[in-house]
Enzyme design. Sequence first.
Site, short mmCIF file in Angstrom:
data_model
loop_
_atom_site.label_atom_id
_atom_site.label_comp_id
_atom_site.label_asym_id
_atom_site.label_seq_id
_atom_site.Cartn_x
_atom_site.Cartn_y
_atom_site.Cartn_z
N HIS B 225 0.80 -1.22 0.00
CA HIS B 225 0.00 0.00 0.00
C HIS B 225 0.84 1.28 0.00
O HIS B 225 0.60 2.16 -0.82
CB HIS B 225 -1.04 0.03 1.11
CG HIS B 225 -2.09 1.06 0.79
ND1 HIS B 225 -2.97 0.91 -0.24
CD2 HIS B 225 -2.31 2.28 1.29
CE1 HIS B 225 -3.71 2.00 -0.34
NE2 HIS B 225 -3.33 2.85 0.57
N TYR B 229 1.53 5.10 -2.58
CA TYR B 229 1.80 6.49 -2.19
C TYR B 229 3.17 6.94 -2.68
O TYR B 229 3.38 8.12 -2.96
CB TYR B 229 1.63 6.68 -0.69
CG TYR B 229 0.17 6.68 -0.32
CD1 TYR B 229 -0.62 7.78 -0.62
CD2 TYR B 229 -0.42 5.56 0.23
CE1 TYR B 229 -1.97 7.76 -0.36
CE2 TYR B 229 -1.78 5.54 0.50
CZ TYR B 229 -2.54 6.64 0.20
OH TYR B 229 -3.88 6.63 0.44
N HIS B 378 -6.24 1.72 -12.63
CA HIS B 378 -5.95 2.37 -13.91
C HIS B 378 -6.41 3.83 -13.90
O HIS B 378 -6.03 4.61 -14.76
CB HIS B 378 -6.54 1.59 -15.08
CG HIS B 378 -5.65 0.44 -15.49
ND1 HIS B 378 -5.65 -0.76 -14.83
CD2 HIS B 378 -4.69 0.34 -16.44
CE1 HIS B 378 -4.75 -1.56 -15.38
NE2 HIS B 378 -4.15 -0.91 -16.36
N ARG B 441 -10.57 -10.19 -11.94
CA ARG B 441 -9.39 -9.57 -12.51
C ARG B 441 -8.38 -10.66 -12.85
O ARG B 441 -8.57 -11.81 -12.46
CB ARG B 441 -8.78 -8.59 -11.49
CG ARG B 441 -8.18 -9.28 -10.28
CD ARG B 441 -7.75 -8.31 -9.21
NE ARG B 441 -6.50 -7.63 -9.53
CZ ARG B 441 -5.71 -7.04 -8.62
NH1 ARG B 441 -6.05 -7.05 -7.34
NH2 ARG B 441 -4.61 -6.45 -8.97
N ARG B 442 -7.32 -10.32 -13.54
CA ARG B 442 -6.19 -11.21 -13.80
C ARG B 442 -6.61 -12.57 -14.33
O ARG B 442 -6.11 -13.59 -13.89
CB ARG B 442 -5.43 -11.46 -12.49
CG ARG B 442 -4.95 -10.20 -11.83
CD ARG B 442 -4.28 -10.52 -10.55
NE ARG B 442 -3.18 -9.61 -10.37
CZ ARG B 442 -2.31 -9.69 -9.36
NH1 ARG B 442 -2.42 -10.64 -8.48
NH2 ARG B 442 -1.33 -8.84 -9.26
#
Lengths: 159, 551
Positions: B225, B229, B378, B441-442
Amino acid sequence: MHMHKFEKIWLVFGIGSLLVFLNVVGVSAFYMGNQPPSCLTTIDPEKVDTTKPFNKPGLHKVEGKDWDYELVFVASAFSYNPAKVVVQKGVKVKIMATTKDVIHGFEVAGTNINMMLEPGYVSEYVTTFKKTGEFLILCNEYCGVGHHMMSSKIEVVEK
Amino acid sequence: MRSTTEKMKVDPRDAKLSMAHFYVAFIALALGGLAGLLQVLVRSGNFQLPAPITYYQVLTVHGVLLGLVLTTFFIIGFQFAAMSRTAGTLSNGARKSGWLGFWLMTIGTAMAAAMVLLNKASVLFTFYAPLQAHPIFYGGLTLVVVGSWIGGGAMLTSYVRWRKQNPGKVSPLLSFMVVVNMLLWLVATIGVAATVLLQMLPWSLGLVDTIDVLISRTLFWYFGHPLVYFWLLPAYMCWYVIIPRIIGGKIFSDSLARMSFILFLLFSIPVGFHHQLTEPGIDPAWKFLQVALTFLVVIPSLMTAFSLFGTFEMYGRQKGAKGLFGWLKMLPWGDARFTVPFIGMVTFIPAGAGGMVNASHQMNQVVHNTIWVTGHFHLTLATAVILTFFGISYWLIPHLTGRVLTKKMNKLALIQGCLWAIGMIFMSGAMHAAGLLGAPRRSSFSTYGGSAQATEWIPYQIAQAVGGTILFVAIILVLIIFINLAFFAPKGEQEFPVGEAAETAEKTPLIFENWKLWLGVTVVLILFAYTIPLIDMIQNAPPGQKGFKLW
């Protein structure tokens, strides 16, 4: 430190909304019991097939518990056992699942059932199916070349 | 005597170091972008990859090149230039460390890439155990991280030197921000270094038979996470410090900018459990605590939004704008250095809202590991952050190569920004919608044995392919502009814009540079959020799991 008057209003409003939001989430979690699946039971990943209840995958009626049925799933690359189950609408079901090899997902599309299956751990979620129809169970955590083939089905029928 | 005051121009020797990083970053963009195009085409159901290339190999290439290589190389390159511009030309030692870090990162990237291309490491960029990649893949990743530490160390020494030569003075804002971002990175990468060095490398080399999967994931997300940032803060540097100068305005408040960066340092690390909400083995009360800490980043985000739009409005009104929104018309929309990052800034509003859904204790279950999440990042990384990075490179590359951004290239850059926005509305919009319906996803294209539910997702997957194709065209434009600015644009002086605080702003207090205090609070928060759950995981650990190669 100096802050513009408008910025103070903006931050007070923003932080106030945030506190309301966190309280809603917190009350839902701790008072109403809406916690994410967080089962703490462990299992030997080499001995899944001989460990209860995973030695008998499928739907089992149980007595004297908070739920009516236990629905047991064993995942391994690239399938779930059982490959299909039929469940009655409106009955309380405890789903119990684990994996024999790598990490898999356990998502029932179109419902809020969505949990990770990790080797060594049991994942559980208590739910009631409120709509009839066929629901797709699929693996939503990458597990290898057959990942997108890994699925099962839950058919929900009238009582 | 060597001067270390602010320079208008980055020293050519430092410029060379920055450019080296940018070459790798933009090569990664080209290859990773191509991999992305292949993915959306496969998932539309109308295209198949030629054997022996697999979807998951291409997916690993896309994630590693764009999520890890492009971002890390661009950020380190940009931050070296920013330090050299605001804290003075790098010392010879710092520059040498910079080159050492660059080569370690490049060699590490080549090692990991070779293993992915040989299909020895199709484990995606999150490389979750017990999928077991080749040891050289883990070794390569280790070199990338160690290289970034050496580069980061060089930046920190530059800052320390400035402080020593300017006692009692407030450091340049851009240097301060670079220091915050590198400290964040150093503290965060301890987690991924621990799981790779202590767990994955010995296990993939066969020195130990099994691995503890949950601890490995927890260490990964301790890093995962703050990683986002680390991507975001350089974009914030541009928004806070550079954009005001480009439009001809002033920085709204130097102190508030520093405060928001410090808050990001504090609240971006002890929050990894919000990526693990649906996992067994973690007590839900600890999950909730980290969820609450996650939401504290809302505060610096609101401060940032206020400051940026405050700057825009102050500037517009100064120019005589009337009415509530008249100032919007005064902004330099024809300048790609402003408009391209501005599109990114606006995207961050829906992106942040989606992120709040993801991190919510209960709502997470609706979207966890669905393609909604892909749509989310995205918007954050692949639009807000990357459009800002492109906006930076449109003036920084010519500044470093002694060239200028021509009118023609500026126009092409504006088209690039608009195409990106259009492509992303299609792709990310369709991803969000399909994710709410349950599409994972994926995953490669699949009808899941003719499932009615999976059939409903296919039109959205076609929309993703349309959006992805438009985005690929935009990437080609970026590459054309990059090559032009690096090698062909006319020689000249391109400004490195650095904004100044408004004259009305108060003096910045020195408390922000009290690193013992801020690092101390960071460590206390991390220990508070992680100590007991980690002890639980170790004490109640199940038997470990052996490695699998299932691709």
